[in-house]
Motif scaffolding. Structure first.
Motif, PDB file in Angstrom:
ATOM      1  N   THR A   1       0.841  -1.194   0.000  1.00  0.00           N
ATOM      2  CA  THR A   1       0.000   0.000   0.000  1.00  0.00           C
ATOM      3  C   THR A   1       0.879   1.249   0.000  1.00  0.00           C
ATOM      4  O   THR A   1       2.078   1.181   0.281  1.00  0.00           O
ATOM      5  CB  THR A   1      -0.923   0.019   1.224  1.00  0.00           C
ATOM      6  OG1 THR A   1      -0.127  -0.053   2.415  1.00  0.00           O
ATOM      7  CG2 THR A   1      -1.879  -1.166   1.183  1.00  0.00           C
ATOM      8  N   THR A   2       0.267   2.372  -0.319  1.00  0.00           N
ATOM      9  CA  THR A   2       1.007   3.639  -0.370  1.00  0.00           C
ATOM     10  C   THR A   2       0.812   4.414   0.921  1.00  0.00           C
ATOM     11  O   THR A   2      -0.320   4.643   1.358  1.00  0.00           O
ATOM     12  CB  THR A   2       0.550   4.499  -1.557  1.00  0.00           C
ATOM     13  OG1 THR A   2       0.743   3.762  -2.761  1.00  0.00           O
ATOM     14  CG2 THR A   2       1.335   5.791  -1.624  1.00  0.00           C
TER      15      THR A   2
ATOM     16  N   GLN B   1       4.282   0.635   1.780  1.00  0.00           N
ATOM     17  CA  GLN B   1       4.111   0.130   3.148  1.00  0.00           C
ATOM     18  C   GLN B   1       3.904  -1.389   3.110  1.00  0.00           C
ATOM     19  O   GLN B   1       3.029  -1.897   2.406  1.00  0.00           O
ATOM     20  CB  GLN B   1       2.929   0.803   3.832  1.00  0.00           C
ATOM     21  CG  GLN B   1       2.765   0.388   5.283  1.00  0.00           C
ATOM     22  CD  GLN B   1       1.804   1.291   6.042  1.00  0.00           C
ATOM     23  OE1 GLN B   1       0.886   1.854   5.459  1.00  0.00           O
ATOM     24  NE2 GLN B   1       2.019   1.447   7.333  1.00  0.00           N
ATOM     25  N   PHE B   2       4.722  -2.074   3.879  1.00  0.00           N
ATOM     26  CA  PHE B   2       4.645  -3.528   3.997  1.00  0.00           C
ATOM     27  C   PHE B   2       4.242  -3.882   5.429  1.00  0.00           C
ATOM     28  O   PHE B   2       4.815  -3.358   6.388  1.00  0.00           O
ATOM     29  CB  PHE B   2       5.995  -4.166   3.660  1.00  0.00           C
ATOM     30  CG  PHE B   2       6.464  -3.924   2.256  1.00  0.00           C
ATOM     31  CD1 PHE B   2       6.164  -4.824   1.244  1.00  0.00           C
ATOM     32  CD2 PHE B   2       7.207  -2.794   1.938  1.00  0.00           C
ATOM     33  CE1 PHE B   2       6.595  -4.606  -0.061  1.00  0.00           C
ATOM     34  CE2 PHE B   2       7.638  -2.555   0.644  1.00  0.00           C
ATOM     35  CZ  PHE B   2       7.324  -3.471  -0.352  1.00  0.00           C
ATOM     36  N   LYS B   3       3.261  -4.785   5.543  1.00  0.00           N
ATOM     37  CA  LYS B   3       2.752  -5.184   6.854  1.00  0.00           C
ATOM     38  C   LYS B   3       2.929  -6.676   7.116  1.00  0.00           C
ATOM     39  O   LYS B   3       2.200  -7.265   7.911  1.00  0.00           O
ATOM     40  CB  LYS B   3       1.281  -4.801   6.986  1.00  0.00           C
ATOM     41  CG  LYS B   3       1.036  -3.307   6.861  1.00  0.00           C
ATOM     42  CD  LYS B   3      -0.437  -2.964   7.007  1.00  0.00           C
ATOM     43  CE  LYS B   3      -0.667  -1.463   6.878  1.00  0.00           C
ATOM     44  NZ  LYS B   3      -2.121  -1.112   7.012  1.00  0.00           N
TER      45      LYS B   3
ATOM     46  N   VAL C   1      14.782   2.856   3.906  1.00  0.00           N
ATOM     47  CA  VAL C   1      14.054   1.836   4.666  1.00  0.00           C
ATOM     48  C   VAL C   1      13.694   2.399   6.040  1.00  0.00           C
ATOM     49  O   VAL C   1      14.532   3.025   6.705  1.00  0.00           O
ATOM     50  CB  VAL C   1      14.904   0.554   4.829  1.00  0.00           C
ATOM     51  CG1 VAL C   1      14.160  -0.466   5.689  1.00  0.00           C
ATOM     52  CG2 VAL C   1      15.250  -0.031   3.467  1.00  0.00           C
ATOM     53  N   ARG C   2      12.448   2.144   6.449  1.00  0.00           N
ATOM     54  CA  ARG C   2      12.031   2.464   7.817  1.00  0.00           C
ATOM     55  C   ARG C   2      11.470   1.200   8.464  1.00  0.00           C
ATOM     56  O   ARG C   2      10.495   0.620   7.971  1.00  0.00           O
ATOM     57  CB  ARG C   2      10.975   3.569   7.848  1.00  0.00           C
ATOM     58  CG  ARG C   2      10.767   4.143   9.256  1.00  0.00           C
ATOM     59  CD  ARG C   2       9.604   5.109   9.311  1.00  0.00           C
ATOM     60  NE  ARG C   2       8.330   4.396   9.453  1.00  0.00           N
ATOM     61  CZ  ARG C   2       7.145   5.011   9.501  1.00  0.00           C
ATOM     62  NH1 ARG C   2       7.088   6.326   9.379  1.00  0.00           N
ATOM     63  NH2 ARG C   2       6.035   4.315   9.633  1.00  0.00           N
TER      64      ARG C   2
ATOM     65  N   VAL D   1       9.319   1.325   2.594  1.00  0.00           N
ATOM     66  CA  VAL D   1      10.419   1.380   1.646  1.00  0.00           C
ATOM     67  C   VAL D   1      10.152   2.532   0.679  1.00  0.00           C
ATOM     68  O   VAL D   1       9.031   2.705   0.197  1.00  0.00           O
ATOM     69  CB  VAL D   1      10.559   0.056   0.853  1.00  0.00           C
ATOM     70  CG1 VAL D   1      11.624   0.195  -0.239  1.00  0.00           C
ATOM     71  CG2 VAL D   1      10.910  -1.089   1.791  1.00  0.00           C
ATOM     72  N   ASP D   2      11.174   3.324   0.392  1.00  0.00           N
ATOM     73  CA  ASP D   2      11.017   4.464  -0.518  1.00  0.00           C
ATOM     74  C   ASP D   2      12.267   4.591  -1.388  1.00  0.00           C
ATOM     75  O   ASP D   2      13.369   4.195  -0.991  1.00  0.00           O
ATOM     76  CB  ASP D   2      10.800   5.752   0.282  1.00  0.00           C
ATOM     77  CG  ASP D   2      10.218   6.865  -0.567  1.00  0.00           C
ATOM     78  OD1 ASP D   2       9.878   6.610  -1.735  1.00  0.00           O
ATOM     79  OD2 ASP D   2      10.092   8.000  -0.053  1.00  0.00           O
TER      80      ASP D   2
END
Length: 610
Positions: free
Chosen positions: A167-168, A179-181, A208-209, A318-319
């Motif tokens: 998702t964004t 966005q990774f969950k 990366v966050r 991730v960006d």
């Protein structure tokens, strides 16, 4: 002839001082300068592939409404003000006053004497001038910005994912982020253009966050696990499989902070795999023959956020994910971290210049530059303070005129009264007329108009006039020798004193009238200014939170503009404070004169009629 030559040279100098203009169809330009000092301190230079990220917001650009729809009239020109530069607009939002634009910098700009570029805008008839395909170097074979729900490759290779369930999120380093969950994945099909060869070298770059500590989850994987960039707890791991199926692991020397963005870069060549975190080497894995053979030409599907089976899902953001088919120099890695990161911008945004202006005129004073950044809320506060200032100055001016005239007339009256004998105590009194009743409605009019000859502006005379009125009211209606022999009792004298003191209280009320407006300006002005400052700082930080840029250049203009309302509040309060103290001291002196006069008058009255 010498004179003509001198004039010609002078005209050439004057014309050269004028600002060059790339194209007359564009109305405005903005100077954007590379911070050479910051780069030199960090030991960083630029090359022909360096990309600048221009972040426009209310703190450095106040003219979004002057830009054409979708920023189609935006152009970037080199420091010679002639050479167009390649650029791509990732975000242009005039409603929220934000823009993110990638610009390809001229070669070695950091070492140039004038390390600046120009941004032109203000041409409603312009066509879109972006050229995304030419913006990225040929070895940059894949770049995902994740700024929209549909993930697309920004390079000319169009290596778009075949599957993307991430998702964004709006909280990216640059606009949006993936966005990774734990269950999302971005899958990229194998293509010849993205083959990762050790002979040529390759580079992975991404922001990366990490949202929580994790149990060896996958960030990047290729070749069915031949190469995998994983995260265990808060530590990055590079797992590489050799030809015998043995896994060798490189563990980062620096952990990733939870909730913070980090720039992660992996480079590989025939000698080693190197891991960088935030522009600094965080590990190095030397490649032996068995590893090098298995990684010689890494191909197959690429997965982000999970392994090839969609398992071991990453939890975080991730960006700006990019893949290069060459080894990115350490200098370029540091430049990318400095340019894109939230810790501090290396771009300095100058003032906006109109066509025909001298460039030196564009560098306006600090105060004017600050006022240009004041928000609408700030201008409302400053407008309210301007009204308050006008009222306070009107009060000080009118009150000063009244007190000056009053003290002057009081002095004249007291001088005349002191010359009177006891028998002449009533000789200065005059009858009221129609003008006196109108003048009593306004202390200013009372001070500026005539009447009672030269004593109408005197507050002491009005007390005297009231006292004489009481005397005349109490004297018997007699003539001849009976009047001079009239004797007043002590009760009558005290009654006359009371009447005079009552008039004196009224005079003090007139003298102190509207002084409360000065106290409001003194106490309310700074607080109203502080309210504007708090609102301005809130707006600035809210814009920065949305923009995702935390640096002095982003914060300082907005905070400086917010502080302008506090300055305005102090400008209102300080003169009012001085005026209030000065006028208050004059009122006290006048009040003291009135008290003294009442005592002197009563003493003469008692002597005359005792």
């Amino acid at each position: 002839m010498k004179g003509i030559t001198f004039i010609g040279l002078l005209l050439m100098l004057v014309s050269s001082a004028q600002a060059d203009w790339w194209n007359d169809s564009w109305a405005y330009k903005k100077k954007i300068t590379l911070d050479k000092v910051a780069l030199q301190q960090a030991g960083i230079s630029t090359d022909s592939n360096s990309l600048a990220l221009v972040r426009l917001h209310t703190g450095n650009f106040s003219y979004f409404l002057d830009v054409a729809d979708a920023g189609k009239d935006i152009r970037f020109i080199a420091n010679d003000d002639k050479t167009p530069l390649k650029f791509s607009i990732e975000l242009f939002d005039p409603i929220n006053e934000m823009a993110l634009i990638w610009v390809k910098l001229p070669d070695n700009l950091a070492t140039a004497q004038d390390a600046n570029i120009w941004m032109y805008y203000g041409n409603a008839g312009a066509v879109d001038g972006q050229d995304s395909s030419a913006l990225y170097p040929t070895d940059n074979v894949l770049t995902y910005h994740f700024s929209t729900a549909t993930v697309t490759d920004a390079t000319a290779y169009a290596n778009n994912p075949i599957e993307s369930t991430a998702t964004t999120s709006s909280g990216g380093v640059v606009a949006g982020a993936a966005q990774f969950k734990g269950e999302q994945i971005v899958r990229i099909a194998d293509q010849p253009s993205i083959q990762m060869s050790l002979e040529k070298g390759w580079t992975l770059s991404s922001w990366v966050r990490v949202d929580e500590a994790q149990a060896e989850q996958v960030l990047f994987q290729r070749g069915g696990g031949t190469f995998s960039l994983d995260l265990k707890e808060q530590n990055l791991l590079i797992n590489v499989t050799d030809v015998a199926g043995q896994i060798q692991t490189l563990t980062a020397t620096v952990p990733l902070s939870i909730g913070s963005w980090h720039h992660v870069v992996v480079t590989a060549d025939t000698a080693a795999i190197t891991l960088y975190i935030d522009g600094v080497v965080a590990g190095n894995l030397a490649l032996n023959l068995t590893l090098a053979d298995n990684l010689a030409n890494l191909s197959g599907e690429i997965t982000l956020g999970a392994d090839a089976l969609g398992k071991r899902g990453f939890i975080g953001l991730v960006d700006e994910f990019s893949l290069y088919t060459s080894v990115m120099p350490e200098n370029s890695i540091k430049f990318t971290y400095k340019m894109q990161g939230l810790g501090g911008s290396i771009l300095i945004y100058g003032d906006d210049i109109s066509e025909g202006d001298d460039e030196s005129e564009g560098e306006t004073g600090y105060m004017m530059a600050t006022l240009q950044n004041v928000s609408t809320d700030g201008w409302l506060v400053i407008g309210s303070l301007a009204i308050m200032m006008f009222i306070s100055w009107m009060v000080m001016i009118t009150k000063g005129v009244v007190l000056t005239k009053t003290r002057k007339q009081n002095g004249l009256f007291i001088t005349a009264f002191e010359k009177l004998g006891v028998e002449e105590i009533t000789s200065l009194n005059r009858e009221d007329n129609d003008d006196d009743e109108e003048a009593m409605e306004s202390p200013l009019m009372m001070s500026l108009t005539g009447g009672h000859e030269k004593f109408q502006g005197s507050s002491i005379y009005r007390i005297y006039h009231a006292g004489i009125g009481e005397i005349n009211h109490r004297l018997p209606k007699a003539v001849g020798a009976d009047v001079p022999n009239y004797v007043m009792s002590s009760q009558t004298v005290e009654a006359i004193r009371s009447t005079m003191e009552a008039v004196m209280v009224r005079e003090n009320q007139r003298l102190n009238s509207q002084m409360v407006l000065l106290t409001i300006a003194i106490s309310g002005g700074p607080f109203l200014g502080m309210l504007g400052t708090v609102l301005g700082v809130m707006i600035t930080f809210a814009a920065i939170a949305v923009q995702g840029e935390v640096n002095v250049n982003a914060i300082a203009p907005g905070v400086a503009a917010a502080l302008a309302t506090t300055v305005a509040g102090l400008i209102v309060a300080i003169p009012a404070l001085f005026g209030y103290n000065y006028l208050g001291s004059r009122i006290k002196e006048t009040s003291a004169d009135m008290y003294v006069f009442v005592d002197e008058f009563v003493a003469k009255l008692a002597e005359r009629y005792s």
